[in-house]
Design a protein around this motif. Structure first.
Motif: not given
Length: 360
Positions: A68-73, A279-283, A285-288, A309-313
């Motif tokens: 997810w970090g690669i995605f966010a970068v 789904y749009w929620t995935t978009s 999540e990366v904005v957040i 992800l720490y909070i989520e999992f």
């Protein structure tokens, strides 16, 4: 007695100069691209040790954080450095995930080829979506990207269910050994077993280091300078003769390429592609993640992904507060934005400057 004030003043001056020297040395070290790669590599190696022993984490989650970090970068190259907010980046993450999964089942299970196939699909798709979406700016661009994302979600749900397996997600993923030798889903072989993490974690870690190195090279190149110019004042960039639309499209494609790499790794990690990946929620999540860690910074999105992800999992699994993890995430996000407008990484830099007596 008269010498005491002067001695104190001299000591204070020396301390300030020492702090400025430390700040200057840090900035010199930080601004080197090789230093960025080294810091990222060290972080990848140390992270599972700290995460698993001190934060009650586990290696699989550490792997997901890097993905997810690669995605966010990549997303931050578009948002933080070019000033374009996309609400539809799930189409590249999920599209690459599906392309990688289908490629693994139908063509080749080699992990490197799977990543190449997923990334290529995301890049081609981004050219189409970018050409159409970048005709408008501001909120219209954001809504157009969201629309494309939802169109892809609908296509995967029904019209293309014969390829995607519809609501059940793609379950026929087949990932072979890396370079024909290493099984990514097995522990590290031989002497490598002393290294932290698993074979898959280290593979993802190497890709993450390469991704951060590529992002650093792009942002420190003339392209990165133009991206910042467009973010600061698009009209002025046009006045000096820059083809703003072309540069915005390039930023969009580069960002989608990072999303494609991350989406392909997501498929390799889970051996499965959920429909929710489009789904749009995935978009959202990366904005957040990018905003939480700090937009316009290289390491901020990685930190944002880790916190999210720490909070989520982890937090969500706690007995008392677990059911309220969405509320906790919201409270953390609000607190960070109020206290550190530049995100968590901005707060880290502020604290660093206070300690060293330096500033940017």
């Amino acid at each position: 007695m008269s010498d005491e004030p002067s001695d104190a003043a001299a000591a204070a001056t020396t301390e300030v100069e020492h702090g400025r020297t430390l700040a200057a040395r840090w900035r010199e070290f930080r601004d080197r691209e090789l230093s960025t790669v080294v810091l990222m590599a060290v972080g990848v190696l140390v992270f599972p040790v700290v995460f698993n022993s001190l934060l009650d984490g586990y290696t699989q989650l550490a792997t997901l954080i890097l993905i997810w970090g690669i995605f966010a970068v990549g997303f931050d190259i578009l948002l933080g450095y070019t000033g374009l907010l996309s609400f539809g980046h799930a189409v590249f993450w999920g599209g690459a995930a599906y392309a990688a999964g289908i490629f693994s089942a139908s063509v080749s299970s080699a992990p490197l080829l799977v990543i190449l196939a997923g990334t290529a699909f995301a890049v081609v798709l981004s050219v189409v979506v970018g050409v159409l979406s970048l005709r408008r700016g501001g909120i219209y661009f954001a809504i157009l990207t969201l629309t494309f994302g939802q169109m892809a979600f609908y296509l995967a749900t029904s019209p293309l269910a014969f390829l995607t397996n519809g609501e059940n997600g793609f379950t026929s993923v087949d990932i072979g050994p890396l370079l024909g030798v290493l099984d990514l889903h097995q522990p590290l072989p031989g002497a490598f077993g002393m290294l932290p993490g698993s074979t898959l974690y280290l593979f993802v870690g190497v890709v993450a280091v390469a991704a951060v190195a590529a992002a650093s090279r792009i942002l420190n190149s003339p392209y990165g300078i133009v991206f910042r110019a467009i973010r600061e004042n698009e009209r002025r960039a046009e006045f000096v003769g820059l083809d703003v639309w072309r540069y915005k499209l390039m930023a969009f494609v580069i960002s989608a390429a990072f999303a494609g790499i991350a989406g392909s790794l997501f498929t390799i990690e889970g051996n499965y592609v959920p429909l929710d990946s489009l789904y749009w929620t995935t978009s959202g999540e990366v904005v957040i993640m990018a905003a939480l860690g700090g937009v316009g910074s290289l390491f901020g999105p990685l930190l944002g992904a880790a916190v999210y992800l720490y909070i989520e999992f982890i937090v969500s699994g706690m007995e008392v507060i677990g059911p309220f993890w969405h509320l906790i995430l919201g409270a953390v996000f609000v607190a960070v934005i109020v206290l550190f407008p530049a995100g968590i990484w901005g707060g880290v830099e502020t604290a660093r400057d206070a300690l060293t007596g330096g500033d940017d």
